[in-house]
Structures are given as structure tokens and as C-alpha cells.
Design a protein around this motif. Sequence first.
Motif, short mmCIF file in Angstrom:
data_model
loop_
_atom_site.label_atom_id
_atom_site.label_comp_id
_atom_site.label_asym_id
_atom_site.label_seq_id
_atom_site.Cartn_x
_atom_site.Cartn_y
_atom_site.Cartn_z
N MET A 1 -7.77 -3.41 -6.07
CA MET A 1 -8.52 -3.03 -4.92
C MET A 1 -7.85 -1.81 -4.33
SD MET A 1 -8.99 -5.11 -1.35
CE MET A 1 -7.49 -5.23 -1.13
N ASN A 2 -8.67 -0.80 -4.04
CA ASN A 2 -8.21 0.62 -3.51
C ASN A 2 -8.08 0.15 -1.74
OD1 ASN A 2 -7.52 3.14 -2.75
ND2 ASN A 2 -9.32 3.99 -3.09
N LEU A 3 -6.73 0.11 -1.36
CA LEU A 3 -6.51 -0.12 0.17
C LEU A 3 -6.85 1.13 0.98
CD1 LEU A 3 -2.85 -1.61 0.52
CD2 LEU A 3 -5.15 -2.67 0.77
N MET A 109 -2.37 -8.47 -0.43
CA MET A 109 -2.22 -7.18 -1.08
C MET A 109 -0.81 -6.68 -1.14
SD MET A 109 -4.65 -4.07 -2.72
CE MET A 109 -4.33 -3.62 -4.46
N VAL A 110 -0.54 -6.34 -0.11
CA VAL A 110 0.85 -5.74 0.33
C VAL A 110 1.91 -6.77 -0.03
CG1 VAL A 110 2.37 -4.67 1.90
CG2 VAL A 110 -0.02 -4.12 1.70
N VAL A 111 1.98 -8.03 0.53
CA VAL A 111 2.89 -8.81 0.38
C VAL A 111 2.90 -9.47 -1.19
CG1 VAL A 111 3.62 -11.17 0.86
CG2 VAL A 111 2.63 -9.84 2.58
#
Length: 382
Positions: A1-3, A109-111
Motif C-alpha cells: 500500500m502506498n502511504l 502498516m507503520v508498526v
Amino acid sequence: MNLAIFFEPLPEELFGQVTNPKTVGAYLAPFIHSFPDWRSAEVVLIGLPEYRGTVDASNLTYEGPNRIRKELYRLIKGTGQWLVMDLGNLLPGIHLEDTYLRLKEVVEMVVDSGKFPILLGGSHDLTYGQFLGYEHLSKSVNLTLIDSQLDVAIEDDALPEANHLQRILLHEPNYLLGFTHLAHQAYLTDASMLGVLEKLHFELFRIGQVRQQMQEMEPVLRQADLISFDVSAIRHQDAPGQLQANPFGLTGEEACQLCWYAGQNDQLSSIGFYGYRPELDHRALTATTLATMIWYTIEGFYQRQGTLDFHSNHFLKFSVGFHDNPNKMFFYKNRHTQKWWMQVDDLSGQRPPLIVPCSYQDYLTAADGEVPNRWILMQTRL
């Protein structure tokens, strides 16, 4: 996924020029022209200009995260390497629930990528979106809230900011292992609700307890997977940019001390700062207080010890026996940091033992022949 599709860039006139190479702003990679390669960072800042869950949202300025950034960027960088990137502000969803789900995806996603997100809110109900980011994990998590009151309103017309804690506690599937609430004020809190939470074996600490036993809050924060800090927990003199003009609460110094403890927690994977109302912050005092708290969180992050190996030479092991019980209780002390851990065995024998944070006082309690309350609480959760 593109944040990148979820974020809007920061204004260049505010964050595009760095005049002092020693400041935090000189070490951050902000999203101004191109979205930063956040996977090469260790800490990421995420602004949350979402206030639809609070009162009087129609008259708000949505510059809260940027006001905090402005003061943070001016501070002198700490001693760590500070691989920090600023992803800009999360674009709100069409509806408030959409924002929760969008925040869930971003936190998840970040975690999952092993990065440490610091969330700059936004109303306190965004904690719910932060919590949802852990739903995909194959383990239970520990949540710590720092707030002047319990947000568990049961009225049908209650604002999301007033009942988001209830949504978290009742969420299905249930992946909440432990819940801790710090700094609530008795005259703002329903005593019957405190009783309900205590029966569920959750930990609750009044503002007086936090202030008198500040060092004992370190092991409490060391067991958290995610932390939510509402600015209303801080007294109005140090943080006037909040809805509550409360003369009592944590001082700015005490808030920074808690953030320092939180940052050092190897287990902590996200932290959010909520409730800032910039239209009430005439001299940016609250923004400065929050920026300093974030500074201490990041500085604490770079004091982490990494993977804990309790069988290594970095730890001393202590065995405590009880005169009327053949069982023993085991404690571990880090030679370098002087921090303590306690082994909690499952009395049913169905699960492996847990090694959980504790304090030196817990060890002394066991040495005096009494079972520490923290051991009892953990036993109820096994």
C-alpha cells in the motif's frame, strides 16, 4: 500500500527552511514536495487534524499538528541519531469512522514495518483508530491512557471523544490484555465506573498517586504496547490550549518525565498526543509543552536496550522463597539500567511463564513475604 495517498504535504513557508543546523528541524525529513522514504526511518511523525469527535468542532482551526511541529522543529536535537521522518497530516475521511479506519491502516502498516509512530492529534477519540491498528496482530496488547478522566460516557448522544474508551473495552474481537489509566482526578471521575474497571483487574492511578510515586510509574509504562496521552491530564497553567480550564493535573515537567519513561520502553510501538486546541493557545505554551514531551519521547526511544535476554550476563537473577510455600518467585535486574522484571508463572501450568516489568519495591515486598500486587494482577490475566 502506498502511504502517500493518505497524507497532505506540509506548508513550505513553515517547514521548508532550516536556519539552525543543530535543531530538530535539521534532522527531520518532512513531507513538503515529495513523500519521504519512511521505511528508512526509525521514528515517524503523523499529524491528525481531525476534530469531528469533539465539541464545537465547527469553529476550530485545524492547525494543531502544525503548531506542535513548529515548536518541535525549533528545539535542539538530542543525543540519539534521530532517524525521524515527518509524513505530514493524515487526510480526514468523508466521515469520522472513515478517519478511524484510515488511521488503523496507517498505524498497522507503520508498526508492522518496525517503525515507531508518534501521532499528533486531534481529538482524543482518535485513540480508537490507533487501537484498531493492532487488531491484525496475533497477540493481545496492553493499552495505557493518560487522562484527567475516564472517557466511558454511556449516553446515547455522547460525543465520540467522551466514550471512545468504552468502544475499546467492548471491541470484538477482544485483543486487549491489559489496560492502565494514569492521572485521573477523582472529582471528574465516576466512582462506580472505577469500581467496574478494578473488578476487571485493570490498573488505575489517581493524579496524586502518579505525583507521589513517579518512579513507580516507570514499570507501569514499560508494559504498554500503545499509549494515548490527552493534554487534559496537564494542568491549565502549563497547557492552556485545551477545553478544560483545569487548575490541577500534571505539571509540564511531570508529563515530560512520563514521556521519557514511555520512550525507553522497548515494547511500546506507538504513542499519540491528543486534545490540543490551538485556538485557545494564544502564546503557543501548550504547543511548546507538547513539543518538549515529544522530544523526551524520541530521546527516550534512543536509550532503548533492544532485545531482552534474561539469561545473558546483563541480568542478575534473584530467587525469593516464602516460608509457608514451597514455590519461589524470580526477579531479574538489568546491571546497566537498574530496571527490574518479575517472572509470573501460570498456576494452572497451561501456559509458559511471563516475565513482566516491575519495580524494586515489588522485589522488596516479595522479600518481606508478601505477594506483590502486580504479580496478582498479571496472574488474573493469564
